[in-house]
Design a protein around this motif. Structure first.
Motif, PDB file in Angstrom:
ATOM      1  N   THR A  41       0.857  -1.183   0.000  1.00  0.00           N
ATOM      2  CA  THR A  41       0.000   0.000   0.000  1.00  0.00           C
ATOM      3  C   THR A  41       0.892   1.232   0.000  1.00  0.00           C
ATOM      4  O   THR A  41       1.702   1.409   0.912  1.00  0.00           O
ATOM      5  N   LEU A  42       0.766   2.037  -1.048  1.00  0.00           N
ATOM      6  CA  LEU A  42       1.505   3.297  -1.117  1.00  0.00           C
ATOM      7  C   LEU A  42       0.524   4.411  -0.782  1.00  0.00           C
ATOM      8  O   LEU A  42      -0.521   4.547  -1.410  1.00  0.00           O
ATOM      9  N   GLN A  43       0.859   5.155   0.243  1.00  0.00           N
ATOM     10  CA  GLN A  43       0.049   6.305   0.654  1.00  0.00           C
ATOM     11  C   GLN A  43       0.873   7.560   0.405  1.00  0.00           C
ATOM     12  O   GLN A  43       1.930   7.735   1.002  1.00  0.00           O
ATOM     13  N   GLU A  44       0.402   8.382  -0.524  1.00  0.00           N
ATOM     14  CA  GLU A  44       1.112   9.611  -0.864  1.00  0.00           C
ATOM     15  C   GLU A  44       0.270  10.814  -0.474  1.00  0.00           C
ATOM     16  O   GLU A  44      -0.830  11.006  -0.996  1.00  0.00           O
ATOM     17  N   SER A  45       0.784  11.587   0.479  1.00  0.00           N
ATOM     18  CA  SER A  45       0.149  12.821   0.921  1.00  0.00           C
ATOM     19  C   SER A  45      -1.329  12.581   1.197  1.00  0.00           C
ATOM     20  O   SER A  45      -1.685  11.667   1.930  1.00  0.00           O
ATOM     21  N   THR A  46      -2.206  13.380   0.597  1.00  0.00           N
ATOM     22  CA  THR A  46      -3.642  13.240   0.848  1.00  0.00           C
ATOM     23  C   THR A  46      -4.352  12.459  -0.256  1.00  0.00           C
ATOM     24  O   THR A  46      -5.574  12.375  -0.276  1.00  0.00           O
ATOM     25  N   TYR A  47      -3.590  11.866  -1.194  1.00  0.00           N
ATOM     26  CA  TYR A  47      -4.189  11.085  -2.271  1.00  0.00           C
ATOM     27  C   TYR A  47      -4.712   9.756  -1.735  1.00  0.00           C
ATOM     28  O   TYR A  47      -4.219   9.254  -0.732  1.00  0.00           O
ATOM     29  N   PRO A  48      -5.683   9.147  -2.424  1.00  0.00           N
ATOM     30  CA  PRO A  48      -6.147   7.816  -1.996  1.00  0.00           C
ATOM     31  C   PRO A  48      -4.997   6.807  -2.028  1.00  0.00           C
ATOM     32  O   PRO A  48      -4.116   6.887  -2.886  1.00  0.00           O
ATOM     33  N   ALA A  49      -5.021   5.863  -1.102  1.00  0.00           N
ATOM     34  CA  ALA A  49      -4.000   4.810  -1.063  1.00  0.00           C
ATOM     35  C   ALA A  49      -4.066   3.985  -2.341  1.00  0.00           C
ATOM     36  O   ALA A  49      -5.140   3.782  -2.914  1.00  0.00           O
ATOM     37  N   VAL A  50      -2.900   3.522  -2.792  1.00  0.00           N
ATOM     38  CA  VAL A  50      -2.800   2.735  -4.022  1.00  0.00           C
ATOM     39  C   VAL A  50      -2.206   1.368  -3.692  1.00  0.00           C
ATOM     40  O   VAL A  50      -1.225   1.267  -2.953  1.00  0.00           O
ATOM     41  N   GLN A  51      -2.816   0.314  -4.262  1.00  0.00           N
ATOM     42  CA  GLN A  51      -2.306  -1.040  -4.106  1.00  0.00           C
ATOM     43  C   GLN A  51      -1.323  -1.340  -5.235  1.00  0.00           C
ATOM     44  O   GLN A  51      -1.682  -1.247  -6.404  1.00  0.00           O
ATOM     45  N   TYR A  52      -0.096  -1.654  -4.874  1.00  0.00           N
ATOM     46  CA  TYR A  52       0.916  -2.066  -5.850  1.00  0.00           C
ATOM     47  C   TYR A  52       1.069  -3.579  -5.733  1.00  0.00           C
ATOM     48  O   TYR A  52       1.367  -4.103  -4.665  1.00  0.00           O
ATOM     49  N   ILE A  53       0.839  -4.269  -6.845  1.00  0.00           N
ATOM     50  CA  ILE A  53       0.795  -5.730  -6.886  1.00  0.00           C
ATOM     51  C   ILE A  53       2.041  -6.262  -7.577  1.00  0.00           C
ATOM     52  O   ILE A  53       2.415  -5.769  -8.644  1.00  0.00           O
ATOM     53  N   PRO A  54       2.686  -7.274  -6.989  1.00  0.00           N
ATOM     54  CA  PRO A  54       3.864  -7.840  -7.654  1.00  0.00           C
ATOM     55  C   PRO A  54       3.522  -8.282  -9.080  1.00  0.00           C
ATOM     56  O   PRO A  54       2.476  -8.893  -9.314  1.00  0.00           O
ATOM     57  N   ARG A  55       4.401  -7.962 -10.006  1.00  0.00           N
ATOM     58  CA  ARG A  55       4.186  -8.314 -11.417  1.00  0.00           C
ATOM     59  C   ARG A  55       3.946  -9.813 -11.576  1.00  0.00           C
ATOM     60  O   ARG A  55       3.158 -10.238 -12.417  1.00  0.00           O
ATOM     61  N   THR A  56       4.583 -10.622 -10.734  1.00  0.00           N
ATOM     62  CA  THR A  56       4.433 -12.075 -10.826  1.00  0.00           C
ATOM     63  C   THR A  56       3.029 -12.541 -10.451  1.00  0.00           C
ATOM     64  O   THR A  56       2.664 -13.675 -10.744  1.00  0.00           O
TER      65      THR A  56
END
Length: 119
Positions: A41-56
């Protein structure tokens, strides 16, 4: 060519990356295109959290490389993929800046172009 600005996360613009700790399933048009227990989970400032999924953990056959790119002064250059006929539904930072190095090898889906379910 203009030199691109590179910014570091700060207290005024924080970026955190943490293990999601839950199963993440992504569907496009009803078909599962990604499923993982290892999302970040990448949380940047006040933006909505983003799920980063392994390419595999993404069904690679569903991805078609796009010519699109964008630039983030905190993360670097993003490359895009089409999924199931939906243009630029996925982005990735193939060579992210050191402050966000953990997202290398991960893909993120736009929530308005895919269904992202956390269980």
């Amino acid at each position: 060519m203009t030199e691109r600005q590179v910014l570091q996360p700060t207290a005024a613009h924080p970026i955190t990356i943490t293990p999601t700790g839950r199963r993440v399933t992504v569907t496009v048009g009803g078909a599962i295109v990604a499923q993982t227990d290892d999302a970040l989970t990448l949380q940047e400032s006040t933006y909505p959290a983003v799920q980063y999924i392994p390419r595999t953990d993404v069904v690679s056959e569903t991805l078609t490389r796009s010519a699109s790119t964008t630039y983030c002064p905190y993360k670097g250059e993003a490359n895009y993929y089409h999924v199931g006929g939906i243009e630029d539904a996925v982005w990735t930072y193939e060579q992210p800046y050191p402050a966000v190095a953990d997202i290398a090898g991960h893909l993120a889906f736009y929530p308005d172009k895919a269904v992202i379910h956390l269980a």
